[in-house]
Design a protein around this motif. Sequence first.
Motif, mmCIF file in Angstrom:
data_model
loop_
_atom_site.group_PDB
_atom_site.id
_atom_site.type_symbol
_atom_site.label_atom_id
_atom_site.label_comp_id
_atom_site.label_asym_id
_atom_site.label_seq_id
_atom_site.Cartn_x
_atom_site.Cartn_y
_atom_site.Cartn_z
ATOM 1 N N PHE A 4 12.918 69.127 95.567
ATOM 2 C CA PHE A 4 14.373 69.219 95.571
ATOM 3 C C PHE A 4 14.972 68.214 96.555
ATOM 4 N N LEU A 5 14.434 68.160 97.763
ATOM 5 C CA LEU A 5 14.945 67.242 98.787
ATOM 6 C C LEU A 5 14.770 65.788 98.353
ATOM 7 N N ALA A 6 13.626 65.485 97.744
ATOM 8 C CA ALA A 6 13.379 64.120 97.276
ATOM 9 C C ALA A 6 14.335 63.742 96.156
ATOM 10 N N GLU A 7 14.551 64.667 95.210
ATOM 11 C CA GLU A 7 15.470 64.400 94.091
ATOM 12 C C GLU A 7 16.891 64.144 94.583
ATOM 13 N N LYS A 8 17.307 64.905 95.576
ATOM 14 C CA LYS A 8 18.671 64.771 96.099
ATOM 15 C C LYS A 8 18.797 63.642 97.114
ATOM 16 N N GLY A 9 17.677 63.156 97.624
ATOM 17 C CA GLY A 9 17.702 62.059 98.579
ATOM 18 C C GLY A 9 18.131 62.470 99.983
ATOM 19 N N PHE A 10 17.996 63.751 100.309
ATOM 20 C CA PHE A 10 18.389 64.222 101.632
ATOM 21 C C PHE A 10 17.406 63.735 102.688
ATOM 22 N N LYS A 11 17.919 63.114 103.731
ATOM 23 C CA LYS A 11 17.088 62.634 104.828
ATOM 24 C C LYS A 11 17.338 63.422 106.110
ATOM 25 N N SER A 12 18.554 63.960 106.230
ATOM 26 C CA SER A 12 18.931 64.689 107.428
ATOM 27 C C SER A 12 19.824 65.864 107.021
ATOM 28 N N ILE A 13 19.342 67.066 107.304
ATOM 29 C CA ILE A 13 20.062 68.278 106.901
ATOM 30 C C ILE A 13 20.434 69.069 108.143
ATOM 31 N N TRP A 14 21.663 69.557 108.157
ATOM 32 C CA TRP A 14 22.111 70.484 109.191
ATOM 33 C C TRP A 14 22.265 71.824 108.499
ATOM 34 N N LEU A 15 21.364 72.734 108.810
ATOM 35 C CA LEU A 15 21.338 74.044 108.173
ATOM 36 C C LEU A 15 22.154 75.033 108.986
ATOM 37 N N VAL A 16 23.067 75.734 108.316
ATOM 38 C CA VAL A 16 23.896 76.738 108.967
ATOM 39 C C VAL A 16 23.757 78.031 108.174
ATOM 40 N N SER A 24 14.526 86.914 108.820
ATOM 41 C CA SER A 24 14.926 85.847 109.742
ATOM 42 C C SER A 24 13.742 85.103 110.343
ATOM 43 N N VAL A 25 12.691 85.810 110.716
ATOM 44 C CA VAL A 25 11.535 85.133 111.315
ATOM 45 C C VAL A 25 10.786 84.294 110.275
ATOM 46 N N PRO A 26 10.427 84.854 109.104
ATOM 47 C CA PRO A 26 9.742 84.009 108.116
ATOM 48 C C PRO A 26 10.569 82.791 107.696
ATOM 49 N N LEU A 27 11.879 82.965 107.559
ATOM 50 C CA LEU A 27 12.726 81.822 107.196
ATOM 51 C C LEU A 27 12.720 80.767 108.297
ATOM 52 N N THR A 28 12.851 81.198 109.534
ATOM 53 C CA THR A 28 12.846 80.256 110.654
ATOM 54 C C THR A 28 11.534 79.477 110.691
ATOM 55 N N LEU A 29 10.413 80.164 110.500
ATOM 56 C CA LEU A 29 9.108 79.491 110.500
ATOM 57 C C LEU A 29 8.990 78.514 109.336
ATOM 58 N N SER A 30 9.618 78.827 108.214
ATOM 59 C CA SER A 30 9.636 77.892 107.076
ATOM 60 C C SER A 30 10.511 76.688 107.372
ATOM 61 N N PHE A 31 11.685 76.933 107.945
ATOM 62 C CA PHE A 31 12.623 75.847 108.240
ATOM 63 C C PHE A 31 12.026 74.831 109.197
ATOM 64 N N HIS A 39 18.969 69.617 112.250
ATOM 65 C CA HIS A 39 19.789 70.519 113.069
ATOM 66 C C HIS A 39 19.899 71.857 112.350
ATOM 67 N N MET A 40 19.973 72.910 113.136
ATOM 68 C CA MET A 40 20.232 74.235 112.574
ATOM 69 C C MET A 40 21.162 74.980 113.515
ATOM 70 N N THR A 41 22.091 75.697 112.925
ATOM 71 C CA THR A 41 22.929 76.635 113.651
ATOM 72 C C THR A 41 22.735 77.955 112.927
ATOM 73 N N LEU A 42 22.018 78.873 113.577
ATOM 74 C CA LEU A 42 21.610 80.095 112.908
ATOM 75 C C LEU A 42 22.027 81.324 113.702
ATOM 76 N N MET A 43 22.523 82.326 112.979
ATOM 77 C CA MET A 43 22.897 83.587 113.612
ATOM 78 C C MET A 43 21.810 84.616 113.316
ATOM 79 N N TYR A 44 21.361 85.271 114.383
ATOM 80 C CA TYR A 44 20.319 86.281 114.321
ATOM 81 C C TYR A 44 20.827 87.577 114.937
ATOM 82 N N GLN A 45 20.153 88.678 114.620
ATOM 83 C CA GLN A 45 20.354 89.866 115.428
ATOM 84 C C GLN A 45 19.853 89.516 116.821
ATOM 85 N N LYS A 46 20.514 90.043 117.820
ATOM 86 C CA LYS A 46 20.245 89.671 119.203
ATOM 87 C C LYS A 46 18.765 89.812 119.579
ATOM 88 N N GLU A 47 18.101 90.845 119.078
ATOM 89 C CA GLU A 47 16.696 91.066 119.421
ATOM 90 C C GLU A 47 15.814 89.909 118.948
#
Length: 174
Positions: A4-16, A24-31, A39-47
């Motif tokens: 998907f990233l190659a098809e779209k030509g994305f080189k730099s992504i800011w994930l929000v 949240s943890v499995p996604l973060t480890l994937s990201f 760059h990422m700006t992510l909201m988590y439960q405080k714990e």
Amino acid sequence: MEKFLAEKGFKSIWLVSNLPYNVSVPLTLSFLRIPEITHMTLMYQKEVAQKILPNDPRNAMGSLHAMCLSQFELKHVVYAPPGAFVPPPKVDSQVLGFKRKAQSDIPLTLIDKYESFLRLSFGNRRKQLGGILKNDWGAEKTLERLSAAGIDPQVRAEALSYEQVLKLFRTLSQ
């Protein structure tokens, strides 16, 4: 994802995103494994946020913190109390900022091996590091490598600094 990233030509992504607690943890480890995410700006439960970026540096090292630090510079952005939302949730939230390091501390080619090392090291928080590692590495190699890394075998993993975690991983990987 790579296709998907190659098809779209994305080189730099800011994930929000506002991440649901249960993924949240499995996604973060994937990201962190996707180099195009700079760059990422992510909201988590405080714990969860506190496991990624602990407030108290004493005995605060953990596998999630060490994983994220290996790829990103981390910063606290803002706390979000329940009253900031309609309807208000029953938990506090925290927004974290991630900026990919120009040179990662652990190459992505070794990230799975590093994650396994962290899971082993931090899997038994109340046990001494020498005892945990000797089951997988053998007593002699463990003591030799801990000594080479300048780490007391009786220390618990959570008491290590990030630099010590990296040094131990590199020493054990030789």
